[in-house]
Design a protein around this motif. Structure first.
Motif, PDB file in Angstrom:
ATOM      1  N   ASN A 140       0.836  -1.200   0.000  1.00 27.86           N
ATOM      2  CA  ASN A 140       0.000   0.000   0.000  1.00 27.86           C
ATOM      3  C   ASN A 140       0.872   1.252   0.000  1.00 27.86           C
ATOM      4  O   ASN A 140       0.597   2.205  -0.731  1.00 27.86           O
ATOM      5  CB  ASN A 140      -0.919  -0.026   1.221  1.00 27.86           C
ATOM      6  CG  ASN A 140      -1.816   1.171   1.285  1.00 27.86           C
ATOM      7  OD1 ASN A 140      -2.278   1.665   0.271  1.00 27.86           O
ATOM      8  ND2 ASN A 140      -2.054   1.653   2.486  1.00 27.86           N
ATOM      9  N   GLY A 141       1.915   1.253   0.792  1.00 28.07           N
ATOM     10  CA  GLY A 141       2.823   2.397   0.828  1.00 28.07           C
ATOM     11  C   GLY A 141       3.559   2.596  -0.480  1.00 28.07           C
ATOM     12  O   GLY A 141       3.720   3.730  -0.962  1.00 28.07           O
ATOM     13  N   VAL A 142       3.998   1.508  -1.076  1.00 33.59           N
ATOM     14  CA  VAL A 142       4.724   1.610  -2.336  1.00 33.59           C
ATOM     15  C   VAL A 142       3.815   2.100  -3.462  1.00 33.59           C
ATOM     16  O   VAL A 142       4.208   2.940  -4.275  1.00 33.59           O
ATOM     17  CB  VAL A 142       5.347   0.234  -2.705  1.00 33.59           C
ATOM     18  CG1 VAL A 142       5.859   0.228  -4.130  1.00 33.59           C
ATOM     19  CG2 VAL A 142       6.465  -0.110  -1.747  1.00 33.59           C
ATOM     20  N   LEU A 143       2.604   1.593  -3.507  1.00 32.83           N
ATOM     21  CA  LEU A 143       1.712   1.909  -4.625  1.00 32.83           C
ATOM     22  C   LEU A 143       0.988   3.252  -4.475  1.00 32.83           C
ATOM     23  O   LEU A 143       0.721   3.915  -5.472  1.00 32.83           O
ATOM     24  CB  LEU A 143       0.684   0.787  -4.799  1.00 32.83           C
ATOM     25  CG  LEU A 143       1.247  -0.559  -5.236  1.00 32.83           C
ATOM     26  CD1 LEU A 143       0.155  -1.607  -5.232  1.00 32.83           C
ATOM     27  CD2 LEU A 143       1.904  -0.460  -6.597  1.00 32.83           C
ATOM     28  N   PHE A 144       0.662   3.649  -3.253  1.00 29.98           N
ATOM     29  CA  PHE A 144      -0.213   4.815  -3.076  1.00 29.98           C
ATOM     30  C   PHE A 144       0.401   5.948  -2.258  1.00 29.98           C
ATOM     31  O   PHE A 144      -0.316   6.879  -1.897  1.00 29.98           O
ATOM     32  CB  PHE A 144      -1.516   4.384  -2.398  1.00 29.98           C
ATOM     33  CG  PHE A 144      -2.285   3.371  -3.185  1.00 29.98           C
ATOM     34  CD1 PHE A 144      -2.838   3.693  -4.400  1.00 29.98           C
ATOM     35  CD2 PHE A 144      -2.451   2.088  -2.693  1.00 29.98           C
ATOM     36  CE1 PHE A 144      -3.550   2.759  -5.126  1.00 29.98           C
ATOM     37  CE2 PHE A 144      -3.156   1.147  -3.405  1.00 29.98           C
ATOM     38  CZ  PHE A 144      -3.711   1.484  -4.631  1.00 29.98           C
ATOM     39  N   ARG A 145       1.683   5.901  -1.958  1.00 28.11           N
ATOM     40  CA  ARG A 145       2.283   6.905  -1.076  1.00 28.11           C
ATOM     41  C   ARG A 145       2.130   8.332  -1.605  1.00 28.11           C
ATOM     42  O   ARG A 145       1.918   9.272  -0.837  1.00 28.11           O
ATOM     43  CB  ARG A 145       3.753   6.599  -0.858  1.00 28.11           C
ATOM     44  CG  ARG A 145       4.415   7.555   0.106  1.00 28.11           C
ATOM     45  CD  ARG A 145       5.784   7.101   0.408  1.00 28.11           C
ATOM     46  NE  ARG A 145       5.693   5.671   0.696  1.00 28.11           N
ATOM     47  CZ  ARG A 145       6.307   5.067   1.669  1.00 28.11           C
ATOM     48  NH1 ARG A 145       7.078   5.758   2.447  1.00 28.11           N
ATOM     49  NH2 ARG A 145       6.189   3.788   1.878  1.00 28.11           N
ATOM     50  N   ASP A 146       2.229   8.526  -2.881  1.00 31.41           N
ATOM     51  CA  ASP A 146       2.177   9.879  -3.447  1.00 31.41           C
ATOM     52  C   ASP A 146       0.761  10.361  -3.734  1.00 31.41           C
ATOM     53  O   ASP A 146       0.570  11.482  -4.188  1.00 31.41           O
ATOM     54  CB  ASP A 146       2.979   9.916  -4.754  1.00 31.41           C
ATOM     55  CG  ASP A 146       4.443   9.599  -4.512  1.00 31.41           C
ATOM     56  OD1 ASP A 146       4.929   9.889  -3.406  1.00 31.41           O
ATOM     57  OD2 ASP A 146       5.085   9.063  -5.429  1.00 31.41           O
ATOM     58  N   ARG A 147      -0.220   9.560  -3.445  1.00 30.54           N
ATOM     59  CA  ARG A 147      -1.618   9.925  -3.718  1.00 30.54           C
ATOM     60  C   ARG A 147      -2.184  10.698  -2.529  1.00 30.54           C
ATOM     61  O   ARG A 147      -1.775  10.521  -1.388  1.00 30.54           O
ATOM     62  CB  ARG A 147      -2.475   8.680  -3.951  1.00 30.54           C
ATOM     63  CG  ARG A 147      -1.895   7.716  -4.912  1.00 30.54           C
ATOM     64  CD  ARG A 147      -2.171   8.134  -6.327  1.00 30.54           C
ATOM     65  NE  ARG A 147      -1.778   7.041  -7.204  1.00 30.54           N
ATOM     66  CZ  ARG A 147      -1.160   7.218  -8.333  1.00 30.54           C
ATOM     67  NH1 ARG A 147      -0.855   8.411  -8.735  1.00 30.54           N
ATOM     68  NH2 ARG A 147      -0.837   6.189  -9.077  1.00 30.54           N
ATOM     69  N   ILE A 148      -3.168  11.511  -2.819  1.00 26.30           N
ATOM     70  CA  ILE A 148      -3.773  12.332  -1.769  1.00 26.30           C
ATOM     71  C   ILE A 148      -4.631  11.489  -0.828  1.00 26.30           C
ATOM     72  O   ILE A 148      -4.821  11.828   0.336  1.00 26.30           O
ATOM     73  CB  ILE A 148      -4.586  13.483  -2.387  1.00 26.30           C
ATOM     74  CG1 ILE A 148      -4.907  14.523  -1.325  1.00 26.30           C
ATOM     75  CG2 ILE A 148      -5.834  12.977  -3.064  1.00 26.30           C
ATOM     76  CD1 ILE A 148      -5.360  15.837  -1.897  1.00 26.30           C
TER      77      ILE A 148
END
Length: 105
Positions: A57-65
């Motif tokens: 989850n951190g790798v895939l969505f870290r830059d998402r709001i």
């Protein structure tokens, strides 16, 4: 590229647990240490998959709001599962005690 990495690591974890489970079933009857490890495998699997899901989850969505909302939802879901299993065991214990007249001692 990161999605492929996450998928490959997930497949590797799955394959490792599948192969180790098969090997432990075949060899654990010979060694007491392996028999104990065979009984601990489900707990190790749950912990490993939980860590993997949070990492992925951190790798895939870290830059998402919406990343904090996903993490919060996952944490609530994990806590709800823990509470569910705890309450289920408590209720099962209460039913068991109410149906059986247990003597102290």
């Amino acid at each position: 590229m990161t999605l492929i990495l996450v998928l490959l690591i997930g497949i590797a974890i799955f394959a490792f647990f599948k192969i180790s489970g098969i090997l432990l079933k075949k060899v654990s009857h010979k060694y007491a240490v392996l028999k104990r490890l065979d009984r601990m495998i489900p707990v190790i699997q749950v912990l490993t998959w939980t860590i993997f899901v949070f990492w992925a989850n951190g790798v895939l969505f870290r830059d998402r709001i919406y990343y904090p909302y996903i993490v919060t939802g996952m944490a609530f879901f994990a806590m709800a599962l823990a509470v569910w299993f705890f309450l289920r065991d408590v209720v099962a214990g209460l039913v068991f005690r109410s149906q059986n007249d247990l003597m102290p001692g």
